[in-house]
Scaffold this motif. Sequence first.
Motif, PDB file in Angstrom:
ATOM      1  N   TRP A 212       0.820  -1.211   0.000  1.00 44.54           N
ATOM      2  CA  TRP A 212       0.000   0.000   0.000  1.00 44.54           C
ATOM      3  C   TRP A 212       0.855   1.263   0.000  1.00 44.54           C
ATOM      4  CZ3 TRP A 212      -0.212   3.323   4.401  1.00 44.54           C
ATOM      5  CH2 TRP A 212      -1.067   4.425   4.238  1.00 44.54           C
ATOM      6  N   ARG A 213       1.802   1.362   0.904  1.00 43.38           N
ATOM      7  CA  ARG A 213       2.595   2.593   1.007  1.00 43.38           C
ATOM      8  C   ARG A 213       3.423   2.822  -0.262  1.00 43.38           C
ATOM      9  NH1 ARG A 213       3.357   5.327   5.812  1.00 43.38           N
ATOM     10  NH2 ARG A 213       4.692   7.157   5.566  1.00 43.38           N
ATOM     11  N   ASP A 214       3.971   1.753  -0.817  1.00 42.92           N
ATOM     12  CA  ASP A 214       4.743   1.892  -2.058  1.00 42.92           C
ATOM     13  C   ASP A 214       3.872   2.450  -3.179  1.00 42.92           C
ATOM     14  OD1 ASP A 214       6.988   0.894  -0.819  1.00 42.92           O
ATOM     15  OD2 ASP A 214       6.718  -1.150  -1.565  1.00 42.92           O
ATOM     16  N   GLU A 215       2.624   1.968  -3.255  1.00 40.73           N
ATOM     17  CA  GLU A 215       1.735   2.427  -4.322  1.00 40.73           C
ATOM     18  C   GLU A 215       1.326   3.883  -4.113  1.00 40.73           C
ATOM     19  OE1 GLU A 215      -0.699   2.390  -7.780  1.00 40.73           O
ATOM     20  OE2 GLU A 215       1.094   1.310  -7.095  1.00 40.73           O
ATOM     21  N   VAL A 216       1.091   4.281  -2.869  1.00 38.83           N
ATOM     22  CA  VAL A 216       0.769   5.686  -2.597  1.00 38.83           C
ATOM     23  C   VAL A 216       1.932   6.581  -3.016  1.00 38.83           C
ATOM     24  CG1 VAL A 216       0.292   7.384  -0.793  1.00 38.83           C
ATOM     25  CG2 VAL A 216      -0.841   5.159  -0.732  1.00 38.83           C
ATOM     26  N   ASP A 217       3.144   6.199  -2.650  1.00 35.51           N
ATOM     27  CA  ASP A 217       4.317   6.996  -3.023  1.00 35.51           C
ATOM     28  C   ASP A 217       4.493   7.039  -4.541  1.00 35.51           C
ATOM     29  OD1 ASP A 217       4.822   7.465  -0.362  1.00 35.51           O
ATOM     30  OD2 ASP A 217       6.346   5.898  -0.168  1.00 35.51           O
ATOM     31  N   ARG A 218       4.220   5.910  -5.208  1.00 38.23           N
ATOM     32  CA  ARG A 218       4.364   5.869  -6.671  1.00 38.23           C
ATOM     33  C   ARG A 218       3.373   6.818  -7.337  1.00 38.23           C
ATOM     34  NH1 ARG A 218       2.297   4.005 -11.244  1.00 38.23           N
ATOM     35  NH2 ARG A 218       0.404   3.244 -10.210  1.00 38.23           N
ATOM     36  N   ARG A 219       2.120   6.766  -6.907  1.00 40.16           N
ATOM     37  CA  ARG A 219       1.106   7.626  -7.525  1.00 40.16           C
ATOM     38  C   ARG A 219       1.354   9.099  -7.203  1.00 40.16           C
ATOM     39  NH1 ARG A 219      -4.857   4.751  -7.795  1.00 40.16           N
ATOM     40  NH2 ARG A 219      -4.128   2.607  -8.064  1.00 40.16           N
ATOM     41  N   ALA A 220       1.841   9.373  -6.005  1.00 40.05           N
ATOM     42  CA  ALA A 220       2.105  10.769  -5.639  1.00 40.05           C
ATOM     43  C   ALA A 220       3.177  11.385  -6.521  1.00 40.05           C
ATOM     44  CB  ALA A 220       2.518  10.851  -4.174  1.00 40.05           C
ATOM     45  N   ALA A 221       4.060  10.546  -7.074  1.00 38.24           N
ATOM     46  CA  ALA A 221       5.156  11.038  -7.913  1.00 38.24           C
ATOM     47  C   ALA A 221       4.774  11.163  -9.384  1.00 38.24           C
ATOM     48  CB  ALA A 221       6.366  10.112  -7.779  1.00 38.24           C
ATOM     49  N   LEU A 222       3.564  10.721  -9.760  1.00 42.90           N
ATOM     50  CA  LEU A 222       3.134  10.828 -11.156  1.00 42.90           C
ATOM     51  C   LEU A 222       2.915  12.296 -11.524  1.00 42.90           C
ATOM     52  CD1 LEU A 222       0.553   7.885 -11.348  1.00 42.90           C
ATOM     53  CD2 LEU A 222       2.900   7.924 -12.235  1.00 42.90           C
ATOM     54  N   PRO A 223       3.238  12.678 -12.756  1.00 43.07           N
ATOM     55  CA  PRO A 223       3.113  14.091 -13.164  1.00 43.07           C
ATOM     56  C   PRO A 223       1.733  14.678 -12.910  1.00 43.07           C
ATOM     57  CG  PRO A 223       4.311  12.843 -14.822  1.00 43.07           C
ATOM     58  CD  PRO A 223       3.808  11.843 -13.830  1.00 43.07           C
ATOM     59  N   GLU A 224       0.673  13.888 -13.140  1.00 40.13           N
ATOM     60  CA  GLU A 224      -0.684  14.422 -12.979  1.00 40.13           C
ATOM     61  C   GLU A 224      -1.060  14.675 -11.520  1.00 40.13           C
ATOM     62  OE1 GLU A 224      -1.249   9.887 -13.730  1.00 40.13           O
ATOM     63  OE2 GLU A 224       0.151  11.492 -14.267  1.00 40.13           O
ATOM     64  N   ASN A 225      -0.245  14.168 -10.581  1.00 39.36           N
ATOM     65  CA  ASN A 225      -0.573  14.339  -9.165  1.00 39.36           C
ATOM     66  C   ASN A 225       0.367  15.282  -8.417  1.00 39.36           C
ATOM     67  OD1 ASN A 225      -2.768  12.526  -9.268  1.00 39.36           O
ATOM     68  ND2 ASN A 225      -1.393  10.768  -9.017  1.00 39.36           N
ATOM     69  N   LEU A 226       1.376  15.781  -9.089  1.00 40.07           N
ATOM     70  CA  LEU A 226       2.392  16.578  -8.398  1.00 40.07           C
ATOM     71  C   LEU A 226       1.843  17.873  -7.808  1.00 40.07           C
ATOM     72  CD1 LEU A 226       5.506  16.159 -10.745  1.00 40.07           C
ATOM     73  CD2 LEU A 226       5.116  15.130  -8.495  1.00 40.07           C
TER      74      LEU A 226
END
Length: 310
Positions: A212-226
């Motif tokens: 879970w935490r890895d996926e949250v960190d991954r999505r937070a780093a996506l350009p559309e979420n910055l």
Amino acid sequence: MPKPLLIVAREQNAPDSLTGALGIGDYQLTREADPEQAWRSITAADADFAAVIIDLTLPDTGGLALLRRIKHLPRLAELPVIMQMPPVDSQELASLLRAGLKTGAYFFISSPCEPSTVLETLNAAMEDAQVKHALARRQRESGGYMRLLREASFVVRTLDEAEQLASFVALAAPQPERALLGLTELLINSIEHGNLGISYEEKRMLKEVDRWRDEVDRRAALPENLDKRVRVRLHRDSNRLLIRVSDDGPGFDWRHYLDFDPRRAFDPNGRGIAMARLASFDGLEYEGDGRVAIATILETGPAGAHAHGQ
């Protein structure tokens, strides 16, 4: 060295699945069937239990009474306690969950239960106790100055920032350790579900495989979420603390999560909002489509009673 663990349950309600799971982990087990004897064991001068598991079906509401005694004794308030729920119908289960939360329990397991669930819940309860211990230390070090705060605004984007801010803002509440649970849930929900779009089912599966935490960190780093943020505003008036949390997501149907759904009672997620409303706040409401949550903590209400000697 094995961690000492106390199980308080009638013999027939401490199944092999529970003791077997704990045998897998690094625990030294003590079992008591009588709540009074359990209390003497917990309060003994040489007691050093890492956690306690209490059967909620002990006679004469003995399980809840023991939990209440533990939570009301300051030196035991941070002791991790897990409530073992009986196999009952959904209505009674929801009632027991509410009673446990209002008495100070945040962690529950079913009976019978999977060994992996027992160990995961124990680990989560002990991690939570460490966070609360650190919070109590910060409260002592702050000298109570956060209680003088009247207005403040904050912006966070990541899980680490949310967890740090929750610990900081909790110090402004009459009972920081109670406020911490709810604040953490609101901030993390706003990030993971609001800004990053992780669904209930996705989180459940991610939790089961410890991703879970890895996926949250991954999505937070996506350009559309910055550029997405969670905003927190704190306001204190004469008798209450208001905390407003908003995110940049599309919103959600919050009505399904304000109270316990017995179908989600033992899932690794999906209970946070209901737990926050019952255990941390004197009021919790959402505006419109759910992108804004407003939590209320009364200075002299249930969430603030301990600080005022009630």
